[in-house]
Design a protein around this motif. Structure first.
Motif, PDB file in Angstrom:
ATOM      1  N   LEU A   1       0.833  -1.197   0.000  1.00 37.21           N
ATOM      2  CA  LEU A   1       0.000   0.000   0.000  1.00 37.21           C
ATOM      3  C   LEU A   1       0.873   1.255   0.000  1.00 37.21           C
ATOM      4  O   LEU A   1       0.588   2.223  -0.718  1.00 37.21           O
ATOM      5  N   ALA A   2       1.940   1.226   0.796  1.00 35.27           N
ATOM      6  CA  ALA A   2       2.838   2.386   0.889  1.00 35.27           C
ATOM      7  C   ALA A   2       3.444   2.721  -0.470  1.00 35.27           C
ATOM      8  O   ALA A   2       3.495   3.886  -0.872  1.00 35.27           O
ATOM      9  N   VAL A   3       3.895   1.702  -1.183  1.00 34.78           N
ATOM     10  CA  VAL A   3       4.478   1.914  -2.512  1.00 34.78           C
ATOM     11  C   VAL A   3       3.404   2.398  -3.484  1.00 34.78           C
ATOM     12  O   VAL A   3       3.608   3.344  -4.256  1.00 34.78           O
TER      13      VAL A   3
ATOM     14  N   THR B   1       7.870  11.434   3.220  1.00 34.86           N
ATOM     15  CA  THR B   1       7.976  11.977   4.585  1.00 34.86           C
ATOM     16  C   THR B   1       6.626  11.919   5.290  1.00 34.86           C
ATOM     17  O   THR B   1       6.523  11.510   6.456  1.00 34.86           O
ATOM     18  N   GLU B   2       5.587  12.317   4.560  1.00 29.97           N
ATOM     19  CA  GLU B   2       4.237  12.309   5.141  1.00 29.97           C
ATOM     20  C   GLU B   2       3.791  10.882   5.468  1.00 29.97           C
ATOM     21  O   GLU B   2       3.249  10.617   6.545  1.00 29.97           O
ATOM     22  N   LEU B   3       4.025   9.942   4.533  1.00 27.06           N
ATOM     23  CA  LEU B   3       3.626   8.555   4.761  1.00 27.06           C
ATOM     24  C   LEU B   3       4.344   7.958   5.966  1.00 27.06           C
ATOM     25  O   LEU B   3       3.737   7.254   6.780  1.00 27.06           O
ATOM     26  N   SER B   4       5.622   8.229   6.091  1.00 24.74           N
ATOM     27  CA  SER B   4       6.373   7.656   7.228  1.00 24.74           C
ATOM     28  C   SER B   4       5.845   8.192   8.556  1.00 24.74           C
ATOM     29  O   SER B   4       5.826   7.483   9.562  1.00 24.74           O
TER      30      SER B   4
ATOM     31  N   LEU C   1      10.964   3.544   3.228  1.00 21.70           N
ATOM     32  CA  LEU C   1       9.984   3.764   2.162  1.00 21.70           C
ATOM     33  C   LEU C   1      10.664   4.219   0.872  1.00 21.70           C
ATOM     34  O   LEU C   1      10.298   3.778  -0.218  1.00 21.70           O
ATOM     35  N   LYS C   2      11.640   5.104   1.015  1.00 24.34           N
ATOM     36  CA  LYS C   2      12.355   5.605  -0.168  1.00 24.34           C
ATOM     37  C   LYS C   2      13.009   4.455  -0.925  1.00 24.34           C
ATOM     38  O   LYS C   2      12.916   4.356  -2.150  1.00 24.34           O
ATOM     39  N   ASN C   3      13.660   3.555  -0.183  1.00 28.75           N
ATOM     40  CA  ASN C   3      14.322   2.405  -0.820  1.00 28.75           C
ATOM     41  C   ASN C   3      13.309   1.517  -1.539  1.00 28.75           C
ATOM     42  O   ASN C   3      13.550   1.056  -2.658  1.00 28.75           O
TER      43      ASN C   3
ATOM     44  N   PHE D   1      -9.326   2.810  -1.952  1.00 22.72           N
ATOM     45  CA  PHE D   1      -8.709   1.743  -1.152  1.00 22.72           C
ATOM     46  C   PHE D   1      -7.200   1.954  -0.969  1.00 22.72           C
ATOM     47  O   PHE D   1      -6.543   1.151  -0.323  1.00 22.72           O
ATOM     48  N   ILE D   2      -6.677   3.024  -1.565  1.00 21.22           N
ATOM     49  CA  ILE D   2      -5.244   3.342  -1.412  1.00 21.22           C
ATOM     50  C   ILE D   2      -5.133   4.676  -0.664  1.00 21.22           C
ATOM     51  O   ILE D   2      -5.083   4.695   0.563  1.00 21.22           O
ATOM     52  N   SER D   3      -5.171   5.805  -1.383  1.00 18.46           N
ATOM     53  CA  SER D   3      -5.147   7.105  -0.689  1.00 18.46           C
ATOM     54  C   SER D   3      -6.348   7.258   0.231  1.00 18.46           C
ATOM     55  O   SER D   3      -6.225   7.787   1.342  1.00 18.46           O
TER      56      SER D   3
END
Length: 315
Positions: free
Chosen positions: A184-186, A218-221, A243-245, A275-277
């Motif tokens: 989901l994060a990706v 940054t916001e997601l983390s 997350l960046k990696n 279902f994502i954002s």
């Protein structure tokens, strides 16, 4: 596991791919399609071998396909390969043909649809949530192209249930919620950005998008590491660097691909944005201004140009 037929729901790229894969593993497979029949034979074109080396090959797979209304058998193994927003309804259309102790698996993007589906199942049925990174393109109604090797995992959606093994070898995991949050994060970075700006996955690594990608990560983390996030136990490790990696790796590996959300917008189809954002906005304990912009840019075509300007001007 007795060799009863699998019922695969959905004749999109992933549904056709899994029908072929299960048949290749020695299973009998019945496929349910909604609008366009794939016929009796599916062509699977592979661009890589099992080791990931480039090697074009083609195989034909005999699969019986039906509309939901044409089913007559009872099934104890079901795999739903639909869009998130179709998941529950797709199951309800075939629910009368599912045994009371069936294994019911789903492969769809995002989070939220799984719980909707779980609410319709009997306590004796097991819901398996799945995540896959296989690359597949649908060329015609009965022809798919396997563009990249990936991993697929299934885990029991209700973790308090007695642990079981998924009916396909070597795919069972106990931490499926963690894997789904990671995906989901990706997806929350690559899907909306590629859809709004009409670009390929790899293009998000270009200099013009670097500030936007950084702000999104940054916001997601800050959500995933927040102790009050609803999946905090499974997401604490998703720091900005982690997350960046992950995002950079996926964007690089799939650089020539177009995300599913990009294609949905291009073809004027419903997206899995909710279902994502949408999932993140509904479940975050903190405000998410970047994710809100991304959600709006996908959801409202008339706002897209204005959203683009705002996203590109992020510090």
């Amino acid at each position: 596991m007795k060799n009863t037929p699998w019922l695969v729901i959905g004749a999109g790229a992933i549904g056709l791919f899994w029908a072929c894969k299960l048949e290749k593993l020695g299973n009998k497979v019945h496929l349910v399609y909604r609008s366009e029949s794939p016929g009796k034979k599916i062509t699977l074109e592979s661009l890589t071998d099992e080791e990931g080396q480039q090697q074009v090959s083609e195989s034909k797979h005999k699969i019986k396909s039906f509309k939901a209304s044409e089913l007559t058998d009872q099934y104890d193994k079901v795999l739903l390969c639909t869009k998130s927003f179709d998941l529950k309804d797709a199951f309800l259309q075939i629910a009368d043909h599912v045994t009371e102790n069936a294994d019911i698996a789903c492969l769809c993007n995002g989070i939220g649809a799984q719980e909707e589906l779980q609410s319709t199942l009997l306590d004796t049925q097991t819901l398996w949530a799945g995540t896959t990174s296989e690359g597949v393109l649908k060329i015609e109604s009965n022809h798919i192209k396997h563009t990249g090797l990936g991993d697929t995992y299934f885990g029991q959606w209700r973790t308090q249930s007695e642990p079981k093994e998924f009916p396909v070898d070597n795919m069972t995991v106990t931490n499926i919620h963690q894997r789904m949050i990671e995906k989901l994060a990706v997806n929350a970075v690559i899907n909306p950005i590629t859809a709004i700006f009409n670009i390929h996955n790899g293009d998000i690594l270009n200099d013009e998008f670097k500030p936007l990608v950084e702000a999104t990560l940054t916001e997601l983390s800050s959500v995933f590491t927040h102790p009050q996030f609803s999946y905090a136990q499974e997401s604490q490790h998703l720091t900005s660097e982690n997350l960046k990696n992950r995002v950079h790796t996926v964007a690089q590996l799939t650089r020539l691909n177009r995300s599913s959300m990009h294609e949905d917008i291009r073809l004027h189809r419903q997206t899995e944005n909710s279902f994502i954002s949408g999932f993140l906005l509904a479940n975050s304990p903190i405000e998410l201004p970047v994710q809100r912009l991304l959600y709006n840019g996908v959801a409202f075509a008339e706002q897209r140009e204005e959203v683009k300007k705002k996203l590109l001007s992020l510090p």
